[in-house]
Design an enzyme around this catalytic site. Structure first.
Site, PDB file in Angstrom:
ATOM      1  N   ASP A 149      44.440  33.327  49.974  1.00 38.79           N
ATOM      2  CA  ASP A 149      44.350  33.229  51.431  1.00 38.79           C
ATOM      3  C   ASP A 149      43.276  32.202  51.773  1.00 38.79           C
ATOM      4  O   ASP A 149      42.637  31.640  50.891  1.00 38.79           O
ATOM      5  CB  ASP A 149      44.082  34.609  52.038  1.00 38.79           C
ATOM      6  CG  ASP A 149      42.770  35.212  51.563  1.00 38.79           C
ATOM      7  OD1 ASP A 149      41.978  34.501  50.903  1.00 38.79           O
ATOM      8  OD2 ASP A 149      42.533  36.396  51.833  1.00 38.79           O
ATOM      9  N   SER A 150      43.059  31.963  53.061  1.00 36.87           N
ATOM     10  CA  SER A 150      42.127  30.893  53.458  1.00 36.87           C
ATOM     11  C   SER A 150      40.690  31.374  53.497  1.00 36.87           C
ATOM     12  O   SER A 150      39.767  30.572  53.583  1.00 36.87           O
ATOM     13  CB  SER A 150      42.498  30.390  54.843  1.00 36.87           C
ATOM     14  OG  SER A 150      42.211  31.393  55.809  1.00 36.87           O
ATOM     15  N   GLY A 151      40.490  32.675  53.466  1.00 40.81           N
ATOM     16  CA  GLY A 151      39.154  33.230  53.620  1.00 40.81           C
ATOM     17  C   GLY A 151      38.854  33.607  55.056  1.00 40.81           C
ATOM     18  O   GLY A 151      37.919  34.354  55.328  1.00 40.81           O
ATOM     19  N   GLY A 152      39.645  33.091  55.974  1.00 41.43           N
ATOM     20  CA  GLY A 152      39.372  33.321  57.395  1.00 41.43           C
ATOM     21  C   GLY A 152      39.379  34.790  57.779  1.00 41.43           C
ATOM     22  O   GLY A 152      38.471  35.263  58.452  1.00 41.43           O
TER      23      GLY A 152
ATOM     24  N   ASP B 297      43.078  29.816  59.763  1.00 45.11           N
ATOM     25  CA  ASP B 297      43.573  30.085  61.116  1.00 45.11           C
ATOM     26  C   ASP B 297      42.562  30.964  61.846  1.00 45.11           C
ATOM     27  O   ASP B 297      41.666  31.517  61.220  1.00 45.11           O
ATOM     28  CB  ASP B 297      44.945  30.772  61.077  1.00 45.11           C
ATOM     29  CG  ASP B 297      44.904  32.091  60.300  1.00 45.11           C
ATOM     30  OD1 ASP B 297      44.001  32.266  59.459  1.00 45.11           O
ATOM     31  OD2 ASP B 297      45.777  32.944  60.519  1.00 45.11           O
TER      32      ASP B 297
ATOM     33  N   CYS C 141      60.920  58.090  38.905  1.00 43.69           N
ATOM     34  CA  CYS C 141      60.201  56.850  38.577  1.00 43.69           C
ATOM     35  C   CYS C 141      60.239  56.593  37.074  1.00 43.69           C
ATOM     36  O   CYS C 141      60.079  57.511  36.273  1.00 43.69           O
ATOM     37  CB  CYS C 141      58.756  56.959  39.060  1.00 43.69           C
ATOM     38  SG  CYS C 141      57.772  55.503  38.678  1.00 43.69           S
TER      39      CYS C 141
ATOM     40  N   ASP D  11      52.232  40.973  51.222  1.00 42.22           N
ATOM     41  CA  ASP D  11      51.115  41.473  50.419  1.00 42.22           C
ATOM     42  C   ASP D  11      50.490  42.613  51.183  1.00 42.22           C
ATOM     43  O   ASP D  11      50.574  42.657  52.408  1.00 42.22           O
ATOM     44  CB  ASP D  11      50.045  40.390  50.224  1.00 42.22           C
ATOM     45  CG  ASP D  11      49.198  40.214  51.471  1.00 42.22           C
ATOM     46  OD1 ASP D  11      49.689  39.590  52.428  1.00 42.22           O
ATOM     47  OD2 ASP D  11      48.068  40.728  51.519  1.00 42.22           O
TER      48      ASP D  11
ATOM     49  N   GLY E 215      48.395  37.702  61.693  1.00 38.26           N
ATOM     50  CA  GLY E 215      47.920  38.426  62.869  1.00 38.26           C
ATOM     51  C   GLY E 215      48.833  39.553  63.319  1.00 38.26           C
ATOM     52  O   GLY E 215      48.775  39.982  64.464  1.00 38.26           O
TER      53      GLY E 215
ATOM     54  N   CYS F 164      58.088  54.516  35.559  1.00 39.12           N
ATOM     55  CA  CYS F 164      56.817  53.923  35.119  1.00 39.12           C
ATOM     56  C   CYS F 164      56.204  54.734  33.968  1.00 39.12           C
ATOM     57  O   CYS F 164      56.543  55.898  33.731  1.00 39.12           O
ATOM     58  CB  CYS F 164      55.843  53.786  36.282  1.00 39.12           C
ATOM     59  SG  CYS F 164      54.726  55.165  36.536  1.00 39.12           S
TER      60      CYS F 164
ATOM     61  N   CYS G  39      54.572  58.128  34.891  1.00 32.52           N
ATOM     62  CA  CYS G  39      55.516  59.222  35.182  1.00 32.52           C
ATOM     63  C   CYS G  39      56.247  59.702  33.924  1.00 32.52           C
ATOM     64  O   CYS G  39      56.741  60.827  33.890  1.00 32.52           O
ATOM     65  CB  CYS G  39      56.511  58.786  36.254  1.00 32.52           C
ATOM     66  SG  CYS G  39      55.744  58.660  37.887  1.00 32.52           S
TER      67      CYS G  39
ATOM     68  N   GLN H  17      50.563  31.933  64.524  1.00 32.05           N
ATOM     69  CA  GLN H  17      49.808  32.940  65.269  1.00 32.05           C
ATOM     70  C   GLN H  17      50.466  33.161  66.632  1.00 32.05           C
ATOM     71  O   GLN H  17      51.621  32.773  66.813  1.00 32.05           O
ATOM     72  CB  GLN H  17      48.338  32.521  65.388  1.00 32.05           C
ATOM     73  CG  GLN H  17      47.554  32.672  64.074  1.00 32.05           C
ATOM     74  CD  GLN H  17      47.292  34.137  63.689  1.00 32.05           C
ATOM     75  OE1 GLN H  17      47.552  35.061  64.472  1.00 32.05           O
ATOM     76  NE2 GLN H  17      46.791  34.364  62.477  1.00 32.05           N
TER      77      GLN H  17
ATOM     78  N   HIS I 294      51.069  53.661  38.962  1.00 33.29           N
ATOM     79  CA  HIS I 294      52.309  54.183  39.563  1.00 33.29           C
ATOM     80  C   HIS I 294      52.610  53.518  40.910  1.00 33.29           C
ATOM     81  O   HIS I 294      53.742  53.114  41.166  1.00 33.29           O
ATOM     82  CB  HIS I 294      52.238  55.703  39.734  1.00 33.29           C
ATOM     83  CG  HIS I 294      53.330  56.202  40.617  1.00 33.29           C
ATOM     84  ND1 HIS I 294      54.610  56.423  40.156  1.00 33.29           N
ATOM     85  CD2 HIS I 294      53.358  56.434  41.961  1.00 33.29           C
ATOM     86  CE1 HIS I 294      55.376  56.781  41.172  1.00 33.29           C
ATOM     87  NE2 HIS I 294      54.641  56.803  42.277  1.00 33.29           N
TER      88      HIS I 294
HETATM   89 ZN   LIG Z   1      55.647  56.381  38.319  1.00 33.73          ZN
END
Ligand SMILES: [Zn+2]
Length: 378
Positions: A92-95, A146, A310, A272, A222, A312, A315, A195, A341
């Site tokens: 990201d830009s840090g903003g 931004d 699941c 994200d 935003g 994973c 699990c 924005q 998980h």
């Molecule tokens: Zn799991």
């Protein structure tokens, strides 16, 4: 190997399935990007993230600039080598962190002056500086600086932030185009950020202004900062309709598991969120049946896995009763297993979303997931 993006199918909802290629590997879209704030996804090693199938991570420019410093990371061979992560990275830009974490944040047309939340030292972040730091980090995708404002925002505030965001994007683009791919600089894609708060016409205006700067990809920023979910989707859809179909779209900072299909249906390709990792550390687990708050006494002798559906590693091996015991005892393994998980669940949900788009079934998938989250255990 450089960059490219292609869309394979578009679902009747508007959801897109595609592929983003970077010098550090291919990303199947729509993609979820785990957040590795300080060059680590809290609780997970890079080999575990590879095993989980993460194709791209997000790292925070603000944190890495303050500690250990972007020049140190450049001298270490860039962020990929420094953190031993061979796959793609978006910074990201840090903003956003400057606006939300730092002290004495003061903004004018030049940039943002702030004091570090670590040691109180003074810094100036400009559009050029944000681009320079991300070039030093060597991320695959960099974001422009931004102006982030609080929502709901009065219209004049949103208009002023929009003007500044466009002016900053122009400066960031000019700075970047002179350097990226040149001798001593990494190959990188730079994304613009739309924005305009919760005003549809301002969102459209912002998108049109950024399109003139010809970014290879666009983010919608935003949003998901307290406004109703329907408003988030409405704004994302407005913007998505104006953006070129052949370029990736990134909806920043979302979202809850049952909301992910909605954002994809708005035409978004990348997302994200700190939720799967942060919630895991607070004993909140996401499952196909809804949220499991594992500290709850009802799980004290529950011999089932966190999520029976699941696949994973956690699990396959551990019970809810054991996880609950680890949290109750304050063991760090609790956070490690829970994060494993939750990140698996998010990545797997995205995989299922891509499959649903392939079969033109995104609307059904979204309804089923939402129903399970309304009815599920807590
Ligand atoms: Zn799991």
């Amino acid at each position: 190997m450089s960059f490219s993006f292609e869309v394979f199918e578009t679902d009747p909802t508007g959801g897109r399935r595609g592929r983003l290629r970077t010098p550090h590997g291919t990303i199947e879209t729509p993609a979820f990007m785990p957040v590795g704030t300080a060059a680590t996804v809290k609780g997970l090693s890079q080999e575990t993230l590879e095993e989980l199938g993460a194709q791209i991570l997000l790292a925070n420019t603000y944190h890495l600039y303050l500690r250990p410093g972007h020049e140190l990371i450049r001298r270490s061979g860039g962020l990929h080598r420094f953190m031993a992560w061979p796959r793609a990275i978006l910074t990201d830009s840090g903003g956003y962190q400057v606006f939300s974490l730092s002290e004495l944040c003061k903004i004018d047309d030049v940039g943002v002056r702030f004091r570090s939340h670590l040691d109180g030292s003074e810094h100036l972040l400009t559009p050029e500086k944000a681009a320079e730091i991300q070039l030093a980090l060597g991320s695959d995708i960099a974001m422009v600086l931004d102006e982030c404002i609080e929502t709901p925002a009065p219209r004049p505030v949103a208009e002023a932030a929009l003007r500044r965001t466009t002016a900053w994007a122009r400066r960031a683009r000019e700075y970047f185009l002179l350097r990226a791919g040149q001798e001593g600089y990494p190959a990188q894609w730079q994304f613009g950020i739309v924005q305009g708060a919760t005003y549809a016409d301002l969102r459209r205006e912002s998108a049109r202004q950024l399109l003139e700067l010809d970014f290879p990809g666009y983010a919608v920023g935003g949003l998901a900062v307290g406004e109703p979910h329907e408003v988030t989707c409405e704004m994302a859809t407005e913007v998505g309709a104006l953006l070129p179909a052949e370029r990736p779209r990134y909806l920043m900072g979302v979202g809850r598991p049952e909301q992910l299909p909605d954002y994809v249906a708005c035409g978004m390709d990348m997302m994200d969120c700190v939720l799967p990792t942060r919630a895991a550390r607070h004993a909140c687990l996401y499952t196909t049946e809804g949220r499991v708050l594992i500290r709850n006494a009802r799980y004290a002798e529950d011999a089932r896995p966190i999520d029976p559906r699941c696949s994973c590693r956690v699990c396959q091996r551990y019970t809810r009763a054991y996880l609950r015991h680890l949290f109750a005892s304050g063991e760090i393994t609790a956070a490690v297993l829970a994060t494993h998980h939750n990140v698996h669940f998010y990545l797997d949900t995205m995989r299922q979303i891509r499959e649903a788009i392939y079969f033109g079934q995104l609307v059904n998938f979204a309804a089923e997931l939402r129903a399970r989250y309304v009815a599920g255990p807590a």
